[in-house]
Write an enzyme that holds these catalytic residues in place. Sequence first.
Site, PDB file in Angstrom:
ATOM      1  N   LYS A 155       1.001  -1.205  -0.071  1.00  0.00           N
ATOM      2  CA  LYS A 155      -0.247   0.121  -0.191  1.00  0.00           C
ATOM      3  C   LYS A 155       1.449   1.144  -0.215  1.00  0.00           C
ATOM      4  O   LYS A 155       2.180   1.277   0.757  1.00  0.00           O
ATOM      5  CB  LYS A 155      -1.061  -0.006   1.518  1.00  0.00           C
ATOM      6  CG  LYS A 155      -1.669   0.777   1.243  1.00  0.00           C
ATOM      7  CD  LYS A 155      -3.079   0.510   2.345  1.00  0.00           C
ATOM      8  CE  LYS A 155      -4.062   1.703   2.735  1.00  0.00           C
ATOM      9  NZ  LYS A 155      -4.175   1.140   4.484  1.00  0.00           N
ATOM     10  N   SER A 190      -9.037   1.324   3.679  1.00  0.00           N
ATOM     11  CA  SER A 190      -8.963   2.113   3.231  1.00  0.00           C
ATOM     12  C   SER A 190      -7.590   0.830   1.710  1.00  0.00           C
ATOM     13  O   SER A 190      -6.945   2.106   0.611  1.00  0.00           O
ATOM     14  CB  SER A 190      -7.874   3.619   3.327  1.00  0.00           C
ATOM     15  OG  SER A 190      -7.023   2.310   4.207  1.00  0.00           O
ATOM     16  N   SER A 242      -8.649  -1.266   7.977  1.00  0.00           N
ATOM     17  CA  SER A 242      -8.789  -0.853   6.083  1.00  0.00           C
ATOM     18  C   SER A 242      -8.344  -2.764   5.527  1.00  0.00           C
ATOM     19  O   SER A 242      -8.059  -2.357   4.595  1.00  0.00           O
ATOM     20  CB  SER A 242      -6.941  -0.153   6.105  1.00  0.00           C
ATOM     21  OG  SER A 242      -8.452   1.398   6.238  1.00  0.00           O
TER      22      SER A 242
HETATM   23  N1  GLN Z   1     -11.882   3.831   8.051  1.00  0.00           N
HETATM   24  C1  GLN Z   1     -11.243   3.970   8.829  1.00  0.00           C
HETATM   25  C2  GLN Z   1     -10.420   5.663   8.874  1.00  0.00           C
HETATM   26  O1  GLN Z   1     -10.635   6.230   8.296  1.00  0.00           O
HETATM   27  C3  GLN Z   1      -9.991   2.792   9.041  1.00  0.00           C
HETATM   28  C4  GLN Z   1      -9.062   3.482   8.238  1.00  0.00           C
HETATM   29  C5  GLN Z   1      -7.613   2.226   8.316  1.00  0.00           C
HETATM   30  O2  GLN Z   1      -7.815   1.411   8.882  1.00  0.00           O
HETATM   31  N2  GLN Z   1      -6.737   3.556   7.061  1.00  0.00           N
HETATM   32  O3  GLN Z   1     -10.604   6.346   9.776  1.00  0.00           O
END
Ligand code: GLN
Length: 485
Positions: free
Chosen positions: A71, A157, A181
């Site tokens: 990522k 994400s 995520s």
């Molecule tokens: N959806 C969550 C956020 O926006 C998780 C993001 C993540 O795990 N990187 O904070």
Amino acid sequence: MLEVSAALTQGQITPTELCQKRLSLIKKTKFLNAYITVSEEEAFKQAEESERRSKNEQSLGDFDGIPTAVKDNFSTSGIETACASNMLKGYIPPSNATVVQKLLDQGALLMGKTNLDEFAMGSRSTDGVYSKQYREKRKQNPHSKNEDLDWLMTGGSLGGTAVAMSAFTCYVALGSATGGSTRNPAAHCRLVGFKPSYGLVSHHGLIPLVNLMDVPGILTRCVDDAAVVLSVLAGHDTNDCTTVQDPINPFIWFGRCEQTITVFLVQIEGAKVIEVSIPHTSYSIVCYHVLCMSEVALNIARLDGLQYGHRCDIDVSTQSMYASTRQEVFNDVVRGRILSGNFFLLKENWENYFIKAQKVQRLIANDFANAFNSGVDVLLTPTILSEAVPYLEFIKGDNRTQTVNMAGLPAVSIPAARPNQGLPVGLQLTGHAFCDQQLLTVAKWFEKQVQFPVIQLQELMDDFSSMITHSTKLASNTLKKPKKF
Ligand code: GLN
């Protein structure tokens, strides 16, 4: 991954051939928008080195010659790391994140950096700068009945990473897991998404979202692969003081030792299922956001256009330079979080928001501790609330995952199917802190029971692009709605 590794060892395919095939597939599936940067040159060089080792019978083991993706919020030496943000566009880190380095040290090939929501803030993977085209189309024509509506959200994400795996452009991938995520996209894309215990794996070199929750996540196609990746990544890192010096249970995966796994599985067969309550779950999402936004405000403070990052042309005053720079490069989600985070951290608000959220976080962690103290080894919940849905139907996807991050526990999402439905969903298993091995053993047992359709080795080697319908109209991390299986 282990099957591909065996094929490499047996000489059914060479590392350079494999690398070449994956690179050509990455090109053919470019419309999926999975990769932000394809590190073609580096991957090929790594493949040649792997081939040399293999010829000299000096293979480094399971990962030697295995195409991997990372990522784009993990630092990669000499390769742009921009977190899908214009703020960091062009930023080339001087060194690798610890986890990236560990995989490379094992001979893995780095195919590239994958797409995400800007700074990993989001749960759809449409909120990064490289998904702009897709968002714009939606805004212009939100209710259009055209083909776009057939495309489904991968979750986020790390949607780009999940797509890279689903399209077979790599066999192992790393993502960050702050609130879900890794598990959410895994659940939508029939992958195994594993978030290790906080402190078991170094997050040095992972551009932070919420330092107190960030953990490198592991994305694979089966539980064995996730366990093997963890066995390489786990361990203390002098660059990350949050990694445990002496894990309660050092991670050793016996997955491939049939005798040991059989003993574990027999124990699981005798397991009892009981219902437990995690009563503070309903406060969790609010609490997560207060903590997350507060940390975002602090973490992103350094990206001000002066010390780091993009700087706009306005130079009438430092204040206006800051403001215009941030207006220019950050999306609404990031700006909103910075604003709210600074509000929560104001002297007069600190006690009411940040401290209160920390107290709720403690209550949530205690809920898990109470459940585990009542004799429970592993908790089973859905990972997501529904299968993948179109953009307009998407509701925040991390309601079932972020509680675990707040308690620092290990959790894994494994693919499951709902009867008569065409799309996969995920089962989430949560374990005791640092009992990652036990958790993955149970996950492996589930995997065996569920018997989710497995892709055969030959198919893993072949060019999968023919299975993916090409559409030039789409440019996002989305999945094409499949026929029912
Ligand atoms: N959806 C969550 C956020 O926006 C998780 C993001 C993540 O795990 N990187 O904070």
